[in-house]
Motif scaffolding. Structure first.
Motif, PDB file in Angstrom:
ATOM      1  N   ASP A  73       0.866  -1.172   0.000  1.00 38.11           N
ATOM      2  CA  ASP A  73       0.000   0.000   0.000  1.00 38.11           C
ATOM      3  C   ASP A  73       0.911   1.234   0.000  1.00 38.11           C
ATOM      4  OD1 ASP A  73      -2.277  -1.685   0.410  1.00 38.11           O
ATOM      5  OD2 ASP A  73      -1.763  -1.739   2.541  1.00 38.11           O
ATOM      6  N   ASN A 133      -4.731   1.604  -1.135  1.00 38.27           N
ATOM      7  CA  ASN A 133      -4.810   0.214  -0.701  1.00 38.27           C
ATOM      8  C   ASN A 133      -4.829  -0.672  -1.940  1.00 38.27           C
ATOM      9  OD1 ASN A 133      -6.053  -2.381  -0.017  1.00 38.27           O
ATOM     10  ND2 ASN A 133      -6.349  -1.485   2.010  1.00 38.27           N
ATOM     11  N   ASP A 135      -5.121  -3.864  -2.203  1.00 37.67           N
ATOM     12  CA  ASP A 135      -6.147  -4.909  -2.182  1.00 37.67           C
ATOM     13  C   ASP A 135      -7.449  -4.416  -2.812  1.00 37.67           C
ATOM     14  OD1 ASP A 135      -4.407  -6.636  -0.914  1.00 37.67           O
ATOM     15  OD2 ASP A 135      -5.304  -6.387   1.067  1.00 37.67           O
ATOM     16  N   ASP A 136      -7.831  -3.180  -2.457  1.00 39.77           N
ATOM     17  CA  ASP A 136      -9.082  -2.595  -2.949  1.00 39.77           C
ATOM     18  C   ASP A 136      -8.904  -1.817  -4.244  1.00 39.77           C
ATOM     19  OD1 ASP A 136     -10.186  -3.548  -0.600  1.00 39.77           O
ATOM     20  OD2 ASP A 136     -10.047  -1.621   0.422  1.00 39.77           O
ATOM     21  N   ASN A 137      -7.652  -1.509  -4.578  1.00 38.35           N
ATOM     22  CA  ASN A 137      -7.346  -0.680  -5.742  1.00 38.35           C
ATOM     23  C   ASN A 137      -8.018   0.687  -5.624  1.00 38.35           C
ATOM     24  OD1 ASN A 137      -5.959  -0.291  -8.153  1.00 38.35           O
ATOM     25  ND2 ASN A 137      -7.733  -0.846  -9.385  1.00 38.35           N
ATOM     26  N   LEU A 138      -8.001   1.235  -4.388  1.00 33.60           N
ATOM     27  CA  LEU A 138      -8.659   2.510  -4.102  1.00 33.60           C
ATOM     28  C   LEU A 138      -7.742   3.433  -3.308  1.00 33.60           C
ATOM     29  CD1 LEU A 138     -12.157   1.320  -2.834  1.00 33.60           C
ATOM     30  CD2 LEU A 138     -11.668   2.412  -5.023  1.00 33.60           C
ATOM     31  N   ARG A 190      -7.828   6.334  -0.396  1.00 31.21           N
ATOM     32  CA  ARG A 190      -8.687   6.811   0.693  1.00 31.21           C
ATOM     33  C   ARG A 190      -8.018   8.008   1.360  1.00 31.21           C
ATOM     34  NH1 ARG A 190      -9.981   1.219   1.358  1.00 31.21           N
ATOM     35  NH2 ARG A 190     -12.124   0.918   0.714  1.00 31.21           N
ATOM     36  N   ASP A 228     -12.755   0.254   8.923  1.00 31.02           N
ATOM     37  CA  ASP A 228     -12.037  -0.878   8.349  1.00 31.02           C
ATOM     38  C   ASP A 228     -10.547  -0.553   8.388  1.00 31.02           C
ATOM     39  OD1 ASP A 228     -14.308  -2.459   7.379  1.00 31.02           O
ATOM     40  OD2 ASP A 228     -14.598  -0.795   5.979  1.00 31.02           O
ATOM     41  N   GLY A 252      -3.687  -2.997   3.585  1.00 35.97           N
ATOM     42  CA  GLY A 252      -3.917  -4.374   3.144  1.00 35.97           C
ATOM     43  C   GLY A 252      -3.313  -5.396   4.085  1.00 35.97           C
TER      44      GLY A 252
END
Length: 105
Positions: free
Chosen positions: A12, A32, A34-37, A39, A59, A63
């Protein structure tokens, strides 16, 4: 403009958003993988890590869950880690190390 200042064990990316001139107001951004986002977090680095350790976000923003909800953190530099091992202690728990004196070669 973003300044990347950290990478987690899960790759990340942790950044500051430098779109304002005052560094005290720069929000923290986390990509992140894992989420490909991306934040956005309106807090500084110390507050961010304290909140990760205490699991105070909805949350885990990272990752890697290694620090998520651990409630406290311990930093050992290399010299202190070697010292504790030499004393027969597990460096992270302070308990006797059952592997003291064993050769792994």
């Amino acid at each position: 403009m973003l300044i990347a200042w950290g990478v987690s064990c899960a790759a990340d990316i942790l950044c500051w958003d430098t779109s304002t001139e005052d560094p005290a107001t720069w929000p923290l951004l986390v990509y992140n993988r894992d989420d490909n986002l991306w934040r956005h977090y309106d807090c500084g680095v110390v507050e961010f890590f304290v909140r990760v350790i205490r699991a105070e976000f909805d949350d885990c923003p990272l990752g890697d869950l290694s620090f998520w909800g651990t409630s406290s953190a311990l930093f050992l530099n290399e010299a202190e880690q070697r010292h504790r091992l030499a004393q027969g202690q597990d460096p992270w728990t302070g308990e006797p190390d059952p592997y003291t004196g064993m050769s792994w070669s």
